[in-house]
Design a protein around this motif. Sequence first.
Motif, PDB file in Angstrom:
ATOM      1  N   LEU A  44      -6.151  -4.481  -5.860  1.00 22.34           N
ATOM      2  CA  LEU A  44      -7.076  -3.967  -6.880  1.00 22.34           C
ATOM      3  C   LEU A  44      -8.149  -3.106  -6.229  1.00 22.34           C
ATOM      4  CD1 LEU A  44      -7.959  -6.842  -9.388  1.00 22.34           C
ATOM      5  CD2 LEU A  44      -6.788  -4.685  -9.883  1.00 22.34           C
ATOM      6  N   ASP A  45      -8.641  -3.594  -5.107  1.00 20.20           N
ATOM      7  CA  ASP A  45      -9.681  -2.881  -4.384  1.00 20.20           C
ATOM      8  C   ASP A  45      -9.175  -1.510  -3.924  1.00 20.20           C
ATOM      9  OD1 ASP A  45     -12.258  -2.772  -3.090  1.00 20.20           O
ATOM     10  OD2 ASP A  45     -11.199  -3.064  -1.192  1.00 20.20           O
ATOM     11  N   TYR A  46      -7.945  -1.500  -3.380  1.00 18.72           N
ATOM     12  CA  TYR A  46      -7.372  -0.245  -2.891  1.00 18.72           C
ATOM     13  C   TYR A  46      -7.157   0.746  -4.032  1.00 18.72           C
ATOM     14  CZ  TYR A  46      -4.404   2.951  -0.284  1.00 18.72           C
ATOM     15  OH  TYR A  46      -3.889   4.068   0.315  1.00 18.72           O
ATOM     16  N   LEU A  47      -6.660   0.233  -5.158  1.00 24.26           N
ATOM     17  CA  LEU A  47      -6.426   1.109  -6.315  1.00 24.26           C
ATOM     18  C   LEU A  47      -7.733   1.753  -6.763  1.00 24.26           C
ATOM     19  CD1 LEU A  47      -4.022  -1.246  -8.300  1.00 24.26           C
ATOM     20  CD2 LEU A  47      -3.412   1.014  -7.402  1.00 24.26           C
ATOM     21  N   SER A  48      -8.780   0.972  -6.735  1.00 19.47           N
ATOM     22  CA  SER A  48     -10.079   1.482  -7.152  1.00 19.47           C
ATOM     23  C   SER A  48     -10.536   2.615  -6.229  1.00 19.47           C
ATOM     24  CB  SER A  48     -11.084   0.331  -7.151  1.00 19.47           C
ATOM     25  OG  SER A  48     -12.366   0.783  -7.465  1.00 19.47           O
ATOM     26  N   GLN A  49     -10.315   2.417  -4.925  1.00 20.14           N
ATOM     27  CA  GLN A  49     -10.661   3.468  -3.951  1.00 20.14           C
ATOM     28  C   GLN A  49      -9.910   4.765  -4.200  1.00 20.14           C
ATOM     29  OE1 GLN A  49     -10.127   2.290   0.215  1.00 20.14           O
ATOM     30  NE2 GLN A  49     -10.601   0.168  -0.341  1.00 20.14           N
ATOM     31  N   GLY A  60      -8.831   6.051  -7.047  1.00 20.52           N
ATOM     32  CA  GLY A  60      -9.039   6.782  -8.293  1.00 20.52           C
ATOM     33  C   GLY A  60      -8.525   6.109  -9.555  1.00 20.52           C
ATOM     34  N   ILE A  61      -7.891   4.952  -9.406  1.00 22.77           N
ATOM     35  CA  ILE A  61      -7.448   4.232 -10.606  1.00 22.77           C
ATOM     36  C   ILE A  61      -8.688   3.666 -11.307  1.00 22.77           C
ATOM     37  CG2 ILE A  61      -6.203   2.169 -11.426  1.00 22.77           C
ATOM     38  CD1 ILE A  61      -4.323   4.473 -10.719  1.00 22.77           C
ATOM     39  N   LYS A  62      -8.712   3.800 -12.636  1.00 25.40           N
ATOM     40  CA  LYS A  62      -9.871   3.361 -13.405  1.00 25.40           C
ATOM     41  C   LYS A  62      -9.596   2.103 -14.216  1.00 25.40           C
ATOM     42  CE  LYS A  62     -12.342   6.988 -12.258  1.00 25.40           C
ATOM     43  NZ  LYS A  62     -13.395   6.797 -11.252  1.00 25.40           N
ATOM     44  N   TYR A  63      -8.349   1.960 -14.642  1.00 20.16           N
ATOM     45  CA  TYR A  63      -8.054   0.749 -15.423  1.00 20.16           C
ATOM     46  C   TYR A  63      -6.699   0.175 -15.028  1.00 20.16           C
ATOM     47  CZ  TYR A  63      -4.769   3.143 -18.624  1.00 20.16           C
ATOM     48  OH  TYR A  63      -3.701   3.814 -19.157  1.00 20.16           O
ATOM     49  N   SER A  64      -6.576  -1.136 -15.197  1.00 24.12           N
ATOM     50  CA  SER A  64      -5.344  -1.883 -14.944  1.00 24.12           C
ATOM     51  C   SER A  64      -4.902  -2.478 -16.281  1.00 24.12           C
ATOM     52  CB  SER A  64      -5.657  -2.997 -13.930  1.00 24.12           C
ATOM     53  OG  SER A  64      -4.796  -4.106 -14.079  1.00 24.12           O
ATOM     54  N   SER A  65      -3.593  -2.718 -16.414  1.00 26.07           N
ATOM     55  CA  SER A  65      -3.124  -3.373 -17.635  1.00 26.07           C
ATOM     56  C   SER A  65      -2.008  -4.330 -17.248  1.00 26.07           C
ATOM     57  CB  SER A  65      -2.638  -2.347 -18.659  1.00 26.07           C
ATOM     58  OG  SER A  65      -2.230  -3.032 -19.842  1.00 26.07           O
ATOM     59  N   SER A  66      -2.388  -5.443 -16.625  1.00 32.36           N
ATOM     60  CA  SER A  66      -1.412  -6.372 -16.078  1.00 32.36           C
ATOM     61  C   SER A  66      -1.765  -7.830 -16.333  1.00 32.36           C
ATOM     62  CB  SER A  66      -1.311  -6.191 -14.556  1.00 32.36           C
ATOM     63  OG  SER A  66      -1.227  -4.837 -14.196  1.00 32.36           O
ATOM     64  N   TRP A  67      -3.028  -8.134 -16.410  1.00 32.03           N
ATOM     65  CA  TRP A  67      -3.442  -9.532 -16.577  1.00 32.03           C
ATOM     66  C   TRP A  67      -3.070 -10.053 -17.970  1.00 32.03           C
ATOM     67  CZ3 TRP A  67      -4.596  -7.453 -12.216  1.00 32.03           C
ATOM     68  CH2 TRP A  67      -5.095  -8.215 -11.151  1.00 32.03           C
ATOM     69  N   ARG A  68      -2.978 -11.382 -18.083  1.00 35.62           N
ATOM     70  CA  ARG A  68      -2.565 -11.988 -19.360  1.00 35.62           C
ATOM     71  C   ARG A  68      -3.577 -13.016 -19.835  1.00 35.62           C
ATOM     72  NH1 ARG A  68       3.038  -9.938 -19.854  1.00 35.62           N
ATOM     73  NH2 ARG A  68       2.973  -8.505 -18.092  1.00 35.62           N
ATOM     74  N   ASN A 105     -16.556  -0.899  -3.922  1.00 35.82           N
ATOM     75  CA  ASN A 105     -15.901  -0.327  -5.094  1.00 35.82           C
ATOM     76  C   ASN A 105     -16.257  -1.099  -6.347  1.00 35.82           C
ATOM     77  OD1 ASN A 105     -14.175   1.745  -3.930  1.00 35.82           O
ATOM     78  ND2 ASN A 105     -13.229  -0.010  -2.869  1.00 35.82           N
ATOM     79  N   LYS A 106     -16.278  -0.356  -7.441  1.00 37.08           N
ATOM     80  CA  LYS A 106     -16.494  -0.975  -8.744  1.00 37.08           C
ATOM     81  C   LYS A 106     -15.149  -1.563  -9.172  1.00 37.08           C
ATOM     82  CE  LYS A 106     -18.573   0.254 -13.213  1.00 37.08           C
ATOM     83  NZ  LYS A 106     -18.910   1.378 -14.122  1.00 37.08           N
ATOM     84  N   GLY A 107     -15.167  -2.732  -9.788  1.00 36.31           N
ATOM     85  CA  GLY A 107     -13.917  -3.323 -10.248  1.00 36.31           C
ATOM     86  C   GLY A 107     -13.285  -2.480 -11.334  1.00 36.31           C
ATOM     87  N   LEU A 108     -11.972  -2.535 -11.437  1.00 36.26           N
ATOM     88  CA  LEU A 108     -11.267  -1.796 -12.478  1.00 36.26           C
ATOM     89  C   LEU A 108     -11.546  -2.422 -13.833  1.00 36.26           C
ATOM     90  CD1 LEU A 108      -7.689  -1.395 -10.935  1.00 36.26           C
ATOM     91  CD2 LEU A 108      -9.631   0.161 -10.769  1.00 36.26           C
ATOM     92  N   ILE A 168       0.842  -1.202   0.000  1.00 34.25           N
ATOM     93  CA  ILE A 168       0.000   0.000   0.000  1.00 34.25           C
ATOM     94  C   ILE A 168       0.877   1.253   0.000  1.00 34.25           C
ATOM     95  CG2 ILE A 168      -1.650   1.315   1.405  1.00 34.25           C
ATOM     96  CD1 ILE A 168      -2.877  -1.142  -0.009  1.00 34.25           C
ATOM     97  N   GLU A 169       1.968   1.194   0.748  1.00 32.15           N
ATOM     98  CA  GLU A 169       2.881   2.341   0.807  1.00 32.15           C
ATOM     99  C   GLU A 169       3.477   2.615  -0.569  1.00 32.15           C
ATOM    100  OE1 GLU A 169       6.006   1.966   3.797  1.00 32.15           O
ATOM    101  OE2 GLU A 169       7.149   3.517   2.722  1.00 32.15           O
ATOM    102  N   GLU A 170       3.848   1.538  -1.268  1.00 32.22           N
ATOM    103  CA  GLU A 170       4.350   1.675  -2.641  1.00 32.22           C
ATOM    104  C   GLU A 170       3.347   2.447  -3.501  1.00 32.22           C
ATOM    105  OE1 GLU A 170       7.803   0.722  -3.979  1.00 32.22           O
ATOM    106  OE2 GLU A 170       6.430  -0.057  -5.496  1.00 32.22           O
ATOM    107  N   ILE A 171       2.083   2.096  -3.337  1.00 31.19           N
ATOM    108  CA  ILE A 171       1.042   2.730  -4.153  1.00 31.19           C
ATOM    109  C   ILE A 171       0.849   4.182  -3.753  1.00 31.19           C
ATOM    110  CG2 ILE A 171      -1.440   2.674  -4.643  1.00 31.19           C
ATOM    111  CD1 ILE A 171      -1.145  -0.455  -4.388  1.00 31.19           C
ATOM    112  N   ASP A 172       0.806   4.426  -2.457  1.00 26.60           N
ATOM    113  CA  ASP A 172       0.615   5.799  -1.984  1.00 26.60           C
ATOM    114  C   ASP A 172       1.752   6.712  -2.434  1.00 26.60           C
ATOM    115  OD1 ASP A 172      -1.757   5.141  -0.763  1.00 26.60           O
ATOM    116  OD2 ASP A 172      -0.894   4.921   1.250  1.00 26.60           O
ATOM    117  N   ARG A 173       2.995   6.215  -2.285  1.00 27.33           N
ATOM    118  CA  ARG A 173       4.144   7.043  -2.670  1.00 27.33           C
ATOM    119  C   ARG A 173       4.173   7.266  -4.178  1.00 27.33           C
ATOM    120  NH1 ARG A 173       9.679   5.563   0.332  1.00 27.33           N
ATOM    121  NH2 ARG A 173      10.228   7.525  -0.695  1.00 27.33           N
TER     122      ARG A 173
END
Lengths: 299, 299, 299, 299
Positions: free
Chosen positions: A167-172, A174-182, A200-203, A134-139
């Motif tokens: 994913l849940d935290y990112l959504s909280q 303000g992140i709207k989309y992810s680009s990591s899954w394969r 939260n709505k899923g990304l 979470i700290e990584e994301i916040d920073r």
Amino acid sequence: MKHQDIPLKSTNQAAIKSEINWPHQKKSCLFLSFDFDAETAWFDERAADSKQLVRMSHGGYGARVGVPKVLELLNHLNLSATFFIPGWVVETYTALCEDILNAGHEIGHHGYYHLKPSITEGQPKSIDSLEQSIEEIDRGFEALERCLGVKPIGYRAPCGENYDLILDYLSQKGIKYSSSWRDDILPYRHVLDSSLDSGNKGLLELPANSAFDDWNHGVMKGSSRNMLTREQVLSIWQDELEQTHAWGGLTTTVFHPQVAGRPSRFMILEQFLKHAQTIEDLWIANGESIFRHLEEQGL
Amino acid sequence: MKHQDIPLKSTNQAAIKSEINWPHQKKSCLFLSFDFDAETAWFDERAADSKQLVRMSHGGYGARVGVPKVLELLNHLNLSATFFIPGWVVETYTALCEDILNAGHEIGHHGYYHLKPSITEGQPKSIDSLEQSIEEIDRGFEALERCLGVKPIGYRAPCGENYDLILDYLSQKGIKYSSSWRDDILPYRHVLDSSLDSGNKGLLELPANSAFDDWNHGVMKGSSRNMLTREQVLSIWQDELEQTHAWGGLTTTVFHPQVAGRPSRFMILEQFLKHAQTIEDLWIANGESIFRHLEEQGL
Amino acid sequence: MKHQDIPLKSTNQAAIKSEINWPHQKKSCLFLSFDFDAETAWFDERAADSKQLVRMSHGGYGARVGVPKVLELLNHLNLSATFFIPGWVVETYTALCEDILNAGHEIGHHGYYHLKPSITEGQPKSIDSLEQSIEEIDRGFEALERCLGVKPIGYRAPCGENYDLILDYLSQKGIKYSSSWRDDILPYRHVLDSSLDSGNKGLLELPANSAFDDWNHGVMKGSSRNMLTREQVLSIWQDELEQTHAWGGLTTTVFHPQVAGRPSRFMILEQFLKHAQTIEDLWIANGESIFRHLEEQGL
Amino acid sequence: MKHQDIPLKSTNQAAIKSEINWPHQKKSCLFLSFDFDAETAWFDERAADSKQLVRMSHGGYGARVGVPKVLELLNHLNLSATFFIPGWVVETYTALCEDILNAGHEIGHHGYYHLKPSITEGQPKSIDSLEQSIEEIDRGFEALERCLGVKPIGYRAPCGENYDLILDYLSQKGIKYSSSWRDDILPYRHVLDSSLDSGNKGLLELPANSAFDDWNHGVMKGSSRNMLTREQVLSIWQDELEQTHAWGGLTTTVFHPQVAGRPSRFMILEQFLKHAQTIEDLWIANGESIFRHLEEQGL
């Protein structure tokens, strides 16, 4: 965790789309994205590596040469891309990141030190790991906003891993989309683990294609693989693009300026992008444009 | 176990055939088979990996995209194949497995969690390992029957390993053929270790060819290898097929929908199968058809 | 060291050049250099390996065959190169090193036992590591001077690693240029960590290109990689050279006589060098000539 | 052992030949040799692996298919080769080894269990290792003589390693030539460590070429490498042969029936040998013939 504890359900509960209506009557979409990791790709889990100057120089190439060359090429070809950038890189190479922004490209979130996220088993028993993730994301958010005034809506998982709780935290945040899954050739909306109950709505996921990760074909330091020739890489990339196009899918690149900006790799990048531009009904776009379109489509 | 304890005999006591009479005046045979592992290929020995969502997504591709695309292609080419499927996958993706079955393909046993079997040295001193291996097999049978009504006659060893005691057990439980060994270009009948005295007839083996394991040429995640180009894979596969055909042998594929269904790999699969169909005296069949024919031949 | 201790600055503080004026109206430069490691490439960190005679023979090829063949070729093509040679090799193969020198090539410093330098975290808490690294350097200087009368001005880091403290020490001892970093296509002058306060001028860096390290494409012993064909290596090398030339940059080779002197690799080397000589505005030179030119240019 | 204990001398003290007079006005020589390891290649250091039947089947292919196919080809091309065979294989596949012998091929010593020799540092402090290495050699001799009536004069080090003390012992026991070193393109006579004082003459070495070890280009099980295509392998082998021929050297193959006898690899072997036979002034011979010729030449 034992095998008996593995739940009997697909690890991805997102609904599978059968097709996407791409804008402007386009048949398929190429999501052009770069991970500008610089040195962070080389200190990952071993912070002490940052003292090894030659090791670090492999990443430094991305800043000294790679990004300027890539920006020149994108400008020449009139293409807008997404650059996923760790916070440490934004703070260290702020002027270069401003160049990226000013050239009309999107900047996405890519962690802070490019650390692989980690989390405990479903329920956070060891809060340390989740806390550090979470700290990584916040920073990362903080660096993007303070240095560049950017509030990112896209996120790519550093070191290619992610978890439900994150994913849940990112959504909280303000992140709207992810680009990591394969796991798909079409975008989809993540369905968060119902036990989280966060509301939260899923990304939206713009899944990536490992064949388009240039690192896999052209980096020898720290890798067990060979460098492929231009002919080989173009053969793979053109096939991937052609078949995904035939399927009406999404082709997502995972290019790295420290690779793509090396002399022979630059020739490959240039030839591939020019080839892509010859495909008339292919939509080449950055992540934000794709997200906006898909949201309009109700995905 | 010390080297002195290695017995002075070939580890495979099966009689070597000098030739096989293939049906319909065919000169050689192509056993078309797929391992539909989905996520199980990625949690193998580390159950906790199932929490790593991006890691898992590599396997999930097989279910979201791979199997549907492969089924479409096989239908288009009018080919029937064998799909070896772990019990966990059958329970998790039951509808998809029904699609496979309804399209006229054979379903074979492939363990439950796709765990590598293990056993103690000759005599089961540590019953745990053998017990877990047996449990894998029992749960695999149970899932196939309950979810799909299938009583499989074919078995492919998960993670490519097997033992005398397990072969014996499979034979007791109704398995008729195995497709895991790599030591011949012709089918043969296993001779069980005489010390077992179980009275079971050895399984028929339809030996596989590692060159036709698409995983080896096209997966980068978790692998030390490069992705090969379409031209390279087709060169290898066409050579293998041509020489085995010249020898009147059996060519057994080990394709995986999570690989073969990726865009560029799909092009390779399609071109290879179309090429194989141009060879007039090549018999393309699934495992059950091959087994039935060989049994009629008295093998 | 924790991630929080990683400073917020590029690990390379050297100013980035936008272009270099190469001599004689040349557009770019090819720095032709070889690492003549012989057995030292194989005992690195495990001194006991020196008793394994077949393992050692891979390195011995460089002395028995590689260097004589390479010298013949360079003489035939009228090219002068730099050979970086560890002290142990100079003492063991003194006559061969004299041949190199007498043929008009430069000899550079490459450690003594070809040991990877090591150093403690910023401040030398464990003096042992730094001391051993310094001893490697001192013994290298001593061997070059005693056996060959050479006071080297160029240094290439053995095992491809280096540190600020060692760069500073090399500068004190008369080294003028380094050729180890991988972060640029143009030469630059190192900026030493200001905390060192040694008053030394930073070395000039002639950065190397990993794609031109022939070890990566042609050594199988102890490597996870495949041997590439001549066509593949030439494709990569000609692309690297062509693009670097278009950018007006520096192409630095990291050839090894124990690789480049093997039969098929020798054909590659010969064809590559002949190809390079057909590029009229390419300056092919050794490290000393390049250093002298750049110093004249005020870099 | 510390680096300071590494002696200041080449690990190979053998005199370097400048040229060899090959018989019949031939310009260079191709030493055609195979290592028939069967299962022993797979139980090496872990005897317990011999219980893993699928693992073992990779080696078993050499006996079930590889050797018969290779013998047929050599007979068809009228070529005589050397087969290096571990004692365990001779005892397990005696009839097949008789076929090799009766077809006019030489049989060489290749250990007993194909164990990598080991020895203590210069002086045998831990007698165990040296003793086991000696036992391997003794049992290899015993099996060859008892089962086949063969007293071998050639030796190839199992797992590619050897030591002075073992070379000395082999010489005492009647071995005349070794084919394990990788440090020359011409044969030479080993100079034994003078401290041994055994009075034995050093063996003649017919050095091998790793590029001709087919295992490196075509085995995926237990390897980090890709399988190369026929075009790639032929490109490498024809280049190696052409350049060695131009140098008047010795090209030594290290083929394995369990690899060379696989369908696509068999096509490569056949095409390579037919190509070699088109080179009029190339002498293709087995090890014994080469040894006899060189001894006559006084080497």
